[in-house]
Design a protein around this motif. Structure first.
Motif, PDB file in Angstrom:
ATOM      1  N   PHE A 165       2.005  -8.959 -43.572  1.00 44.15           N
ATOM      2  CA  PHE A 165       2.516  -7.628 -43.262  1.00 44.15           C
ATOM      3  C   PHE A 165       3.064  -6.944 -44.515  1.00 44.15           C
ATOM      4  N   GLU A 166       3.731  -7.733 -45.369  1.00 45.94           N
ATOM      5  CA  GLU A 166       4.289  -7.131 -46.580  1.00 45.94           C
ATOM      6  C   GLU A 166       3.179  -6.589 -47.476  1.00 45.94           C
ATOM      7  N   LEU A 167       2.079  -7.336 -47.591  1.00 51.51           N
ATOM      8  CA  LEU A 167       0.960  -6.870 -48.391  1.00 51.51           C
ATOM      9  C   LEU A 167       0.403  -5.560 -47.847  1.00 51.51           C
ATOM     10  N   ARG A 168       0.471  -5.386 -46.513  1.00 51.87           N
ATOM     11  CA  ARG A 168      -0.038  -4.156 -45.911  1.00 51.87           C
ATOM     12  C   ARG A 168       1.040  -3.078 -45.792  1.00 51.87           C
ATOM     13  N   GLY A 169       2.223  -3.325 -46.378  1.00 51.45           N
ATOM     14  CA  GLY A 169       3.199  -2.254 -46.507  1.00 51.45           C
ATOM     15  C   GLY A 169       4.481  -2.382 -45.718  1.00 51.45           C
ATOM     16  N   LEU A 170       4.673  -3.474 -44.952  1.00 48.72           N
ATOM     17  CA  LEU A 170       5.888  -3.619 -44.153  1.00 48.72           C
ATOM     18  C   LEU A 170       6.579  -4.928 -44.500  1.00 48.72           C
ATOM     19  N   THR A 227       0.003 -19.676 -62.725  1.00 51.02           N
ATOM     20  CA  THR A 227       1.395 -19.968 -63.061  1.00 51.02           C
ATOM     21  C   THR A 227       2.387 -19.066 -62.336  1.00 51.02           C
ATOM     22  N   ARG A 228       1.905 -17.966 -61.780  1.00 53.52           N
ATOM     23  CA  ARG A 228       2.789 -17.034 -61.057  1.00 53.52           C
ATOM     24  C   ARG A 228       1.971 -16.240 -60.060  1.00 53.52           C
ATOM     25  N   ILE A 229       2.557 -16.005 -58.886  1.00 55.94           N
ATOM     26  CA  ILE A 229       1.913 -15.153 -57.893  1.00 55.94           C
ATOM     27  C   ILE A 229       3.001 -14.419 -57.111  1.00 55.94           C
ATOM     28  N   ASP A 230       2.903 -13.107 -57.059  1.00 55.13           N
ATOM     29  CA  ASP A 230       3.890 -12.273 -56.364  1.00 55.13           C
ATOM     30  C   ASP A 230       3.154 -11.333 -55.419  1.00 55.13           C
ATOM     31  N   ILE A 231       3.633 -11.270 -54.190  1.00 54.61           N
ATOM     32  CA  ILE A 231       3.042 -10.399 -53.180  1.00 54.61           C
ATOM     33  C   ILE A 231       4.022  -9.287 -52.860  1.00 54.61           C
ATOM     34  N   ALA A 232       3.578  -8.062 -53.010  1.00 50.95           N
ATOM     35  CA  ALA A 232       4.392  -6.878 -52.742  1.00 50.95           C
ATOM     36  C   ALA A 232       3.542  -5.899 -51.940  1.00 50.95           C
ATOM     37  N   PRO A 233       4.150  -4.872 -51.356  1.00 48.03           N
ATOM     38  CA  PRO A 233       3.366  -3.914 -50.582  1.00 48.03           C
ATOM     39  C   PRO A 233       2.192  -3.339 -51.373  1.00 48.03           C
ATOM     40  N   GLY A 234       1.001  -3.609 -50.901  1.00 48.74           N
ATOM     41  CA  GLY A 234      -0.195  -3.049 -51.499  1.00 48.74           C
ATOM     42  C   GLY A 234      -0.762  -3.762 -52.701  1.00 48.74           C
ATOM     43  N   LEU A 254       6.125 -13.740 -33.380  1.00 49.63           N
ATOM     44  CA  LEU A 254       6.384 -13.190 -34.703  1.00 49.63           C
ATOM     45  C   LEU A 254       7.780 -13.544 -35.198  1.00 49.63           C
ATOM     46  N   LEU A 255       8.784 -13.451 -34.318  1.00 56.13           N
ATOM     47  CA  LEU A 255      10.145 -13.773 -34.722  1.00 56.13           C
ATOM     48  C   LEU A 255      10.335 -15.267 -34.939  1.00 56.13           C
ATOM     49  N   ALA A 256       9.403 -16.078 -34.396  1.00 58.45           N
ATOM     50  CA  ALA A 256       9.446 -17.523 -34.633  1.00 58.45           C
ATOM     51  C   ALA A 256       8.647 -17.912 -35.871  1.00 58.45           C
ATOM     52  N   GLY A 257       8.100 -16.906 -36.572  1.00 56.85           N
ATOM     53  CA  GLY A 257       7.368 -17.199 -37.796  1.00 56.85           C
ATOM     54  C   GLY A 257       5.929 -17.575 -37.581  1.00 56.85           C
ATOM     55  N   ARG A 262       9.392  -8.038 -44.459  1.00 57.35           N
ATOM     56  CA  ARG A 262       9.850  -8.891 -43.360  1.00 57.35           C
ATOM     57  C   ARG A 262      11.109  -8.344 -42.687  1.00 57.35           C
ATOM     58  N   ALA A 263      12.084  -7.940 -43.472  1.00 54.83           N
ATOM     59  CA  ALA A 263      13.335  -7.440 -42.901  1.00 54.83           C
ATOM     60  C   ALA A 263      13.088  -6.197 -42.053  1.00 54.83           C
ATOM     61  N   GLU A 264      12.196  -5.338 -42.511  1.00 55.14           N
ATOM     62  CA  GLU A 264      11.877  -4.129 -41.756  1.00 55.14           C
ATOM     63  C   GLU A 264      11.174  -4.476 -40.450  1.00 55.14           C
ATOM     64  N   LEU A 265      10.268  -5.449 -40.502  1.00 53.30           N
ATOM     65  CA  LEU A 265       9.565  -5.867 -39.295  1.00 53.30           C
ATOM     66  C   LEU A 265      10.532  -6.429 -38.267  1.00 53.30           C
ATOM     67  N   GLU A 266      11.424  -7.327 -38.713  1.00 54.08           N
ATOM     68  CA  GLU A 266      12.372  -7.940 -37.785  1.00 54.08           C
ATOM     69  C   GLU A 266      13.300  -6.895 -37.183  1.00 54.08           C
ATOM     70  N   ALA A 267      13.701  -5.914 -37.986  1.00 54.52           N
ATOM     71  CA  ALA A 267      14.574  -4.853 -37.464  1.00 54.52           C
ATOM     72  C   ALA A 267      13.859  -4.032 -36.397  1.00 54.52           C
ATOM     73  N   LYS A 268      12.581  -3.772 -36.612  1.00 53.33           N
ATOM     74  CA  LYS A 268      11.819  -2.971 -35.651  1.00 53.33           C
ATOM     75  C   LYS A 268      11.507  -3.752 -34.382  1.00 53.33           C
ATOM     76  N   LEU A 269      11.473  -5.090 -34.489  1.00 54.57           N
ATOM     77  CA  LEU A 269      11.183  -5.919 -33.322  1.00 54.57           C
ATOM     78  C   LEU A 269      12.437  -6.315 -32.562  1.00 54.57           C
TER      79      LEU A 269
END
Length: 285
Positions: free
Chosen positions: A175-180, A60-67, A112-115, A182-189
């Motif tokens: 990437f978010e599950l492994r700690g990064l 009924t619910r699934i949430d993905i966060a860092p780690g 990556l920036l194209a998803g 999306r917004a941070e990834l796009e900023a770094k790229l």
């Protein structure tokens, strides 16, 4: 091991039904890779029960966060069970090594920036001395509030499979599950130079006379890169799976040729050529 007495499963209300109705889970290579890795750990027969739960909409619910992935799964109890799946997030230093390698390859950045998750992204992580996907079941710590002593139970297994479909929808969640995030990834790229630095000529390059200015002959490549693009419909591609779409093929596969034809027509018209007809996908749209 305590004896577990079987009780009938309560039907969930408003559960997340998997897109997979039969066969394998996952549409993209990265989602299939996740499922393949999980199944390679030989976690027991409850994986099959987990598939049924995922397809029936018991989650009924699934949430993905860092780690961590947290979820709620309706079982035999009146209240859904709480599921947690933990995987170690990469450190800042480890992510810096990975992104330093990614930024050296323009093709990886574009995908990556194209998803889209590049097929060889795993090699980049490996070269950085880390792994994108878990390498063994010891990399995963799981728990469920159900009374079943087996780990993973069918509730955890159901979440495993739906994580793959979440990755189908948005590969950035890996990437978010492994700690990064999306917004941070796009900023770094993002390019190291601003658009104004790349496109604006210096004062010395400006033509001295009005005639030369309007002709523009002294401003080579004033319109930037006009070569055909390799990725079309990047925004649509980044949306991932669309819940309301009922076509025989993924939505992006249907409309990508339209984007490509429109882009090529624009280039032809700009060069003084003639636009060609755009293929119709009305029978699928």
């Amino acid at each position: 091991m305590p004896f577990y007495s079987y009780k009938p499963t309560r039907e969930a209300t408003g559960g997340i039904k998997s897109r997979s109705r039969k066969g394998a889970f996952g549409e993209t290579w990265w989602a299939k890779q996740w499922v393949s890795v999980i199944e390679s750990f030989e976690l027991g027969g409850r994986l099959e029960r987990g598939k049924l739960y995922a397809r029936k909409g018991q989650v009924t619910r699934i949430d993905i966060a860092p780690g961590i992935v947290s979820a709620s799964v309706q079982g035999s109890s009146s209240r859904p069970y709480d599921v947690a799946i933990r995987i170690g997030a990469l450190s800042v230093a480890e992510w810096d090594r990975v992104l330093a390698a990614v930024t050296q390859r323009a093709s990886l950045i574009a995908k990556l920036l194209a998803g889209e998750m590049p097929q060889d992204i795993g090699d980049v992580f490996q070269d950085a001395g880390v792994a994108l996907f878990p390498k063994s079941k010891r990399d995963l710590t799981t728990s469920c509030s159900c009374p079943d002593a087996s780990n993973p139970c069918k509730h955890i297994a159901a979440v495993y499979y739906l994580i793959g479909e979440e990755f189908d929808r948005d590969p950035f969640l890996i990437f978010e599950l492994r700690g990064l995030k999306r917004a941070e990834l796009e900023a770094k790229l993002a390019p190291s130079q601003s658009v104004s630095q790349l496109s604006n000529p210096t004062v010395d390059e400006l033509p001295a006379g009005a005639a030369a200015f309007w002709i523009g002959s002294t401003l080579p490549n004033a319109f930037g890169d006009l070569s055909p693009q390799h990725i079309h419909g990047a925004i649509v591609k980044r949306l991932g799976g669309v819940p309301f779409w009922r076509g025989d093929r993924p939505l992006y596969d249907v409309i990508a040729p339209l984007y490509e034809a429109a882009a090529n027509n624009a280039l032809n018209l700009f060069a003084g050529g003639v636009a060609h007809s755009v293929p119709s996908s009305e029978h699928e749209l």
